[in-house]
Design a protein around this motif. Sequence first.
Motif, short mmCIF file in Angstrom:
data_model
loop_
_atom_site.label_atom_id
_atom_site.label_comp_id
_atom_site.label_asym_id
_atom_site.label_seq_id
_atom_site.Cartn_x
_atom_site.Cartn_y
_atom_site.Cartn_z
N PHE A 247 0.81 -1.22 0.00
CA PHE A 247 0.00 0.00 0.00
C PHE A 247 0.85 1.27 0.00
N PRO A 248 1.74 1.46 0.96
CA PRO A 248 2.45 2.75 1.01
C PRO A 248 3.46 2.95 -0.10
N ILE A 249 4.07 1.88 -0.60
CA ILE A 249 5.12 2.07 -1.61
C ILE A 249 4.52 2.62 -2.91
N CYS A 250 3.21 2.40 -3.10
CA CYS A 250 2.54 2.86 -4.32
C CYS A 250 2.32 4.37 -4.37
N VAL A 251 2.54 5.06 -3.25
CA VAL A 251 2.26 6.49 -3.23
C VAL A 251 3.15 7.24 -4.22
N VAL A 252 4.37 6.74 -4.46
CA VAL A 252 5.28 7.44 -5.37
C VAL A 252 4.79 7.38 -6.82
N PRO A 253 4.52 6.19 -7.38
CA PRO A 253 3.98 6.20 -8.75
C PRO A 253 2.64 6.91 -8.87
N MET A 254 1.84 6.89 -7.80
CA MET A 254 0.57 7.61 -7.85
C MET A 254 0.81 9.11 -8.01
N LEU A 255 1.73 9.65 -7.21
CA LEU A 255 2.03 11.08 -7.30
C LEU A 255 2.69 11.42 -8.63
N GLN A 257 2.73 9.58 -11.61
CA GLN A 257 1.98 9.26 -12.83
C GLN A 257 0.55 9.80 -12.79
N ASP A 258 -0.19 9.46 -11.72
CA ASP A 258 -1.61 9.80 -11.69
C ASP A 258 -1.85 11.27 -11.34
N MET A 259 -1.01 11.81 -10.46
CA MET A 259 -1.12 13.23 -10.12
C MET A 259 -0.29 14.09 -11.07
N GLU A 260 0.47 13.44 -11.95
CA GLU A 260 1.30 14.12 -12.96
C GLU A 260 2.26 15.12 -12.30
N ARG A 261 2.96 14.62 -11.29
CA ARG A 261 3.99 15.42 -10.62
C ARG A 261 5.35 14.77 -10.86
N PRO A 262 5.96 15.00 -11.99
CA PRO A 262 7.22 14.33 -12.33
C PRO A 262 8.38 14.71 -11.42
N GLU A 263 8.20 15.76 -10.64
CA GLU A 263 9.27 16.16 -9.70
C GLU A 263 9.27 15.30 -8.44
N THR A 264 8.29 14.43 -8.28
CA THR A 264 8.21 13.57 -7.10
C THR A 264 9.43 12.65 -7.03
N PRO A 265 10.19 12.67 -5.94
CA PRO A 265 11.36 11.81 -5.85
C PRO A 265 10.96 10.35 -5.57
N PHE A 266 11.77 9.43 -6.08
CA PHE A 266 11.56 8.02 -5.77
C PHE A 266 11.93 7.77 -4.30
N TRP A 267 11.54 6.61 -3.78
CA TRP A 267 12.00 6.21 -2.46
C TRP A 267 13.54 6.19 -2.49
N SER A 268 14.17 6.73 -1.47
CA SER A 268 15.62 6.92 -1.50
C SER A 268 16.41 5.73 -0.98
N TYR A 269 15.71 4.73 -0.45
CA TYR A 269 16.34 3.52 0.11
C TYR A 269 15.26 2.46 0.16
N PHE A 270 15.64 1.22 -0.05
CA PHE A 270 14.65 0.14 0.08
C PHE A 270 15.31 -1.10 0.65
N LYS A 291 10.66 -3.29 -8.75
CA LYS A 291 9.96 -2.06 -8.37
C LYS A 291 10.39 -0.87 -9.23
N ILE A 292 11.53 -1.00 -9.89
CA ILE A 292 11.95 0.06 -10.82
C ILE A 292 10.94 0.18 -11.95
N THR A 293 10.47 -0.96 -12.43
CA THR A 293 9.55 -0.96 -13.57
C THR A 293 8.19 -0.36 -13.22
N TRP A 294 7.90 -0.27 -11.93
CA TRP A 294 6.62 0.29 -11.48
C TRP A 294 6.76 1.73 -11.02
N GLY A 295 7.92 2.31 -11.19
CA GLY A 295 8.11 3.71 -10.84
C GLY A 295 8.17 3.97 -9.35
N LYS A 296 8.66 2.98 -8.59
CA LYS A 296 8.75 3.12 -7.14
C LYS A 296 10.19 3.41 -6.70
N LEU A 297 11.13 2.74 -7.35
CA LEU A 297 12.55 2.91 -7.01
C LEU A 297 13.31 3.40 -8.24
#
Length: 324
Positions: A247-255, A257-270, A291-297
């Motif tokens: 659930f929480p890791i998806c917030v990055v691709p949501m912001l 891709q879906d919110m169209e905020r390309p400035e959103t940083p990826f998770w900085s550590y996993f 997770k790279i392919t899903w826009g999370k990392l």
Amino acid sequence: MSTKGAISNFIEKYYLHFNAAALVDAAKGYEDQLNKGAKMLVSLAGAMSTAELGKIFAEMIRQDKVQIISCTGANLEEDIMNLVAHSHYKRVPNYRDLTPQEEWDLLEKGLNRVTDTCIPEEEAFRRLQEHIFKIWQEAEAKGERYLPHEYMYKMLLSGVLEEYYEIDLKDSWMYAAAEKNLPIICPGWEDSTMGNIFASYVLKGELKASTMKSGIEYMTFLADWYTANSENGIGFFQIGGGIAGDFPICVVPMLYQDMERPETPFWSYFCQISDSTTSYGSYSGAVPNEKITWGKLDIDTPKFIIESDATIVAPLVFAYLLDM
């Protein structure tokens, strides 16, 4: 001379290869994130609260080594259950050998088994139910709505449970989090015991479903929190798999891709501690690169996976971070 404690020195000296080395690398990576000013999300799946992770996780919270938590509804409530009913728990070391009849006998005694530990229904579930129901009622009467963990915080900080405490309060991670008003994400709370109890009151017409804020509201809260706190990076330390991590890791691709905020940083550590295998589309067992392919990392996000039992590994990582 190292400033770290005996456990940390032991780990650095003997944990040199394979999963042991991954544990050290992940712990040092976590430490690097904090030293750089990054924040850290820790997700709790499984039954880590019943495994008494609070004994060390509470200190992680007190020492500001975790800034936000994502956990299942079970972990949210079971830490408090252990706080108020510890002496009534029953350990079953021979759980692998139990017959269906022996399992039924535990049910009739009000002992709900989690691997080798039985949670006492009357002293744990019903004790919390009595007090949390009043808090739900009071909120509804005032036309107020809160997230599941916020109700738990209200119950803990009100002092109504103090007469039942059976462990040292410093060993409760939920109490440590409540004192700091630490942000918590609790996706799928409805499938927990307290979630089931709340649903029963809705079915009986004694509460409105809307008195409890929803999972969508958790996601929107997390989106705002991530946006406001990602300047120096936010790391992701995942204990186990399941919805607490998914659930929480998806917030990055949501912001992004879906919110169209390309400035959103990826998770900085996993880092993930998991004993799940990569098979048949298993997300819990997927290697971090997926997770790279899903826009999370990102391509260069520090990534670690420790394939082991989280009840063994997580306390060691936390001990290293606490210089124990």
